[in-house]
Design a protein around this motif. Structure first.
Motif, mmCIF file in Angstrom:
data_model
loop_
_atom_site.group_PDB
_atom_site.id
_atom_site.type_symbol
_atom_site.label_atom_id
_atom_site.label_comp_id
_atom_site.label_asym_id
_atom_site.label_seq_id
_atom_site.Cartn_x
_atom_site.Cartn_y
_atom_site.Cartn_z
ATOM 1 N N ILE A 1 0.537 -1.173 -0.040
ATOM 2 C CA ILE A 1 -0.051 -0.093 0.028
ATOM 3 C C ILE A 1 1.086 1.215 -0.020
ATOM 4 O O ILE A 1 1.944 1.298 0.788
ATOM 5 N N CYS A 2 0.577 2.102 -0.969
ATOM 6 C CA CYS A 2 1.468 3.244 -1.204
ATOM 7 C C CYS A 2 1.090 4.379 0.129
ATOM 8 O O CYS A 2 0.010 4.574 0.646
ATOM 9 N N ALA A 3 2.064 5.132 0.599
ATOM 10 C CA ALA A 3 1.899 6.030 1.730
ATOM 11 C C ALA A 3 1.468 7.186 1.013
ATOM 12 O O ALA A 3 0.751 8.023 1.873
ATOM 13 N N GLY A 4 1.657 7.570 -0.148
ATOM 14 C CA GLY A 4 1.030 8.809 -0.668
ATOM 15 C C GLY A 4 1.443 8.999 -2.094
ATOM 16 O O GLY A 4 1.874 8.033 -2.780
ATOM 17 N N GLY A 5 1.066 10.040 -3.004
ATOM 18 C CA GLY A 5 1.124 10.258 -4.156
ATOM 19 C C GLY A 5 2.039 11.577 -4.551
ATOM 20 O O GLY A 5 3.224 11.334 -3.969
ATOM 21 N N GLY A 6 1.725 12.519 -5.271
ATOM 22 C CA GLY A 6 2.456 13.578 -5.604
ATOM 23 C C GLY A 6 3.143 13.678 -6.924
ATOM 24 O O GLY A 6 2.411 13.831 -7.897
ATOM 25 N N TYR A 7 4.430 13.147 -7.117
ATOM 26 C CA TYR A 7 4.820 13.310 -8.345
ATOM 27 C C TYR A 7 6.155 12.193 -8.263
ATOM 28 O O TYR A 7 6.817 12.178 -7.197
ATOM 29 N N GLY A 8 6.211 11.670 -9.313
ATOM 30 C CA GLY A 8 7.489 10.744 -9.574
ATOM 31 C C GLY A 8 7.246 9.450 -10.166
ATOM 32 O O GLY A 8 8.379 8.786 -10.514
ATOM 33 N N THR A 9 6.345 8.755 -10.115
ATOM 34 C CA THR A 9 6.193 7.072 -10.382
ATOM 35 C C THR A 9 6.653 7.052 -11.724
ATOM 36 O O THR A 9 7.050 6.076 -12.211
ATOM 37 N N ALA A 10 6.265 7.993 -12.950
ATOM 38 C CA ALA A 10 6.666 7.872 -13.975
ATOM 39 C C ALA A 10 8.207 7.753 -14.299
ATOM 40 O O ALA A 10 8.456 7.026 -15.174
ATOM 41 N N PHE B 1 -1.557 -4.400 -4.728
ATOM 42 C CA PHE B 1 -0.967 -3.143 -4.798
ATOM 43 C C PHE B 1 -2.059 -2.101 -4.769
ATOM 44 O O PHE B 1 -2.889 -2.005 -5.397
ATOM 45 N N TRP B 2 -1.880 -1.020 -3.845
ATOM 46 C CA TRP B 2 -3.077 -0.133 -3.669
ATOM 47 C C TRP B 2 -2.324 1.385 -3.598
ATOM 48 O O TRP B 2 -1.530 1.565 -2.900
ATOM 49 N N GLY B 3 -3.025 2.253 -4.097
ATOM 50 C CA GLY B 3 -2.765 3.757 -4.255
ATOM 51 C C GLY B 3 -3.694 4.181 -5.343
ATOM 52 O O GLY B 3 -4.726 3.776 -5.904
ATOM 53 N N TYR B 4 -3.299 5.610 -5.214
ATOM 54 C CA TYR B 4 -4.130 6.428 -6.415
ATOM 55 C C TYR B 4 -3.341 7.532 -6.512
ATOM 56 O O TYR B 4 -2.146 7.803 -6.196
ATOM 57 N N LEU C 1 -1.615 -7.667 -13.961
ATOM 58 C CA LEU C 1 -2.156 -7.688 -12.285
ATOM 59 C C LEU C 1 -3.095 -6.670 -12.169
ATOM 60 O O LEU C 1 -3.122 -5.743 -12.529
ATOM 61 N N THR C 2 -4.071 -7.276 -11.600
ATOM 62 C CA THR C 2 -5.126 -6.284 -11.078
ATOM 63 C C THR C 2 -4.538 -5.688 -9.947
ATOM 64 O O THR C 2 -3.904 -6.167 -8.825
ATOM 65 N N THR C 3 -4.825 -4.200 -9.879
ATOM 66 C CA THR C 3 -4.467 -3.237 -8.789
ATOM 67 C C THR C 3 -5.585 -2.666 -8.266
ATOM 68 O O THR C 3 -6.650 -2.664 -8.675
ATOM 69 N N PHE C 4 -5.272 -1.827 -7.080
ATOM 70 C CA PHE C 4 -6.376 -1.127 -6.505
ATOM 71 C C PHE C 4 -6.279 0.412 -6.414
ATOM 72 O O PHE C 4 -5.092 0.870 -5.864
ATOM 73 N N HIS C 5 -7.281 0.957 -6.911
ATOM 74 C CA HIS C 5 -7.453 2.544 -6.742
ATOM 75 C C HIS C 5 -8.103 2.907 -5.569
ATOM 76 O O HIS C 5 -9.149 2.745 -5.467
ATOM 77 N N GLY C 6 -7.185 3.489 -4.484
ATOM 78 C CA GLY C 6 -7.808 3.675 -3.231
ATOM 79 C C GLY C 6 -7.117 4.384 -2.170
ATOM 80 O O GLY C 6 -5.685 4.763 -2.570
ATOM 81 N N PRO C 7 -7.665 5.018 -1.093
ATOM 82 C CA PRO C 7 -7.037 5.942 -0.168
ATOM 83 C C PRO C 7 -5.602 5.343 0.320
ATOM 84 O O PRO C 7 -5.464 4.019 0.664
ATOM 85 N N MET C 8 -4.545 6.505 0.489
ATOM 86 C CA MET C 8 -3.279 6.030 1.152
ATOM 87 C C MET C 8 -3.024 6.451 2.503
ATOM 88 O O MET C 8 -4.020 7.357 3.097
ATOM 89 N N LEU C 9 -2.043 6.008 3.283
ATOM 90 C CA LEU C 9 -1.841 6.030 4.569
ATOM 91 C C LEU C 9 -1.859 7.611 5.016
ATOM 92 O O LEU C 9 -2.297 8.266 5.640
#
Length: 305
Positions: free
Chosen positions: A78-87, A105-108, A124-132
């Motif tokens: 589960i991802c802690a947060g978003g922002g910028y940089g995964t690309a 694998f979970w995040g948005y 792989l199926t992943t999940f679009h959902g709230p992060m820590l």
């Protein structure tokens, strides 16, 4: 389609920060939420690092992602947060490693780029959902959003109807297909790359935050010219928070959405509380959904087995 295994009490989730530095205080406040569900929490070694606007260097963020997919003691990520940089790390990911070690694998938000890349490279199926750090650790995190994590513990069909929020038909119809998409600005940045979003025969989810109507207009126009709406089976319009225009001379968000979708001749529903919002209806990406404007519903097949 590769479906990850469900969680059970005693399992361990790993927390990574593949984009910007998360709010560490909120992240730590979110840990008891998972512990109350009977899970152990392991924080990635590089989560607290910073490198400018990034949560550590590309190599450090990539290492946590690889290590946690490879680690047999980690049952979900589960991802802690978003922002910028995964690309920045997408073309350095070992997709064979993920394919051979499938897990939740979970995040948005900025995680959208990883959702698209992982799904299209591995199935792989992943999940679009709230992060820590972004959501779960805040005092405003609500019971409806909390309940969305139950789908990780048992396979269940999800149904979104107007009992969750009012929905508005922009273009009528009914269609089924794999659900793809996420943050609109991230979908646009995929165009022309090896990870360009594939919408053919699929239900496309879009959402965003802090973008004025003129910016949303430019994003939608690029997707239109790239054929993404023509290819799609239907469009799920999620939440567009903080989108009010700052200038008097501006189209409204509704006017922009109607321009692109009203004559699409396929189902388009808006009003879904999916995105940078609370409550936040979390959904699997990569599983089959059915979008119906007559019944104003979105039904979704399970994302775990």
């Amino acid at each position: 389609m590769l479906i990850p295994k469900r969680l059970k009490k005693g399992d361990t989730i790993g927390v990574i920060a593949p984009a910007s530095p998360p709010n560490l205080d909120n992240m730590n406040k979110a840990i008891p939420f998972f512990e109350q569900k009977g899970l152990h929490v392991k924080i990635g070694p590089n989560v607290s690092r910073t490198y400018g606007h990034l949560a550590g260097t590309d190599e450090e963020r990539l290492k946590d992602l690889h290590d946690f997919f490879q680690d047999p003691t980690i049952d979900g990520i589960i991802c802690a947060g978003g922002g910028y940089g995964t690309a920045r790390i997408a073309d350095y990911i070992d997709y064979d490693l993920i394919r051979n070690n499938p897990k939740i694998f979970w995040g948005y938000s900025d995680i959208t780029f990883l959702h698209t890349a992982i799904r299209q490279q591995t199935g792989l199926t992943t999940f679009h959902g709230p992060m820590l750090g972004s959501d779960i650790g805040k005092e405003t995190f609500d019971d409806q959003s909390r309940a969305m994590f139950d789908q990780l513990f048992s396979p269940q069909n999800l149904t979104y109807d107007e009992s969750f929020s009012p929905l508005h038909m922009i273009s009528k119809g009914e269609a089924s297909g794999e659900i793809v998409g996420g943050n609109l600005s991230l979908l646009v940045t995929s165009i022309g790359t090896s990870f360009e979003i594939d919408t053919k025969g699929k239900l496309l989810l879009i959402e965003d935050i802090g973008e004025e109507p003129y910016r949303i207009d430019s994003f939608l126009n690029q997707l239109r010219q790239a054929g993404k709406f023509e290819d799609a089976a239907g469009v799920i319009v999620g939440d567009f928070s903080e989108s009010d225009p700052k200038k008097e001379a501006s189209l409204s968000l509704d006017e922009v959405l109607h321009f692109y979708f009203a004559n699409l001749n396929k189902p388009v529903l808006s009003g879904f509380k999916i995105g940078h919002c609370l409550p936040h209806f979390a959904i699997p990406l990569g599983t089959k959904g059915t979008l119906s404007t007559p019944s104003k519903t979105l039904t979704i097949e399970p994302g775990v087995y």
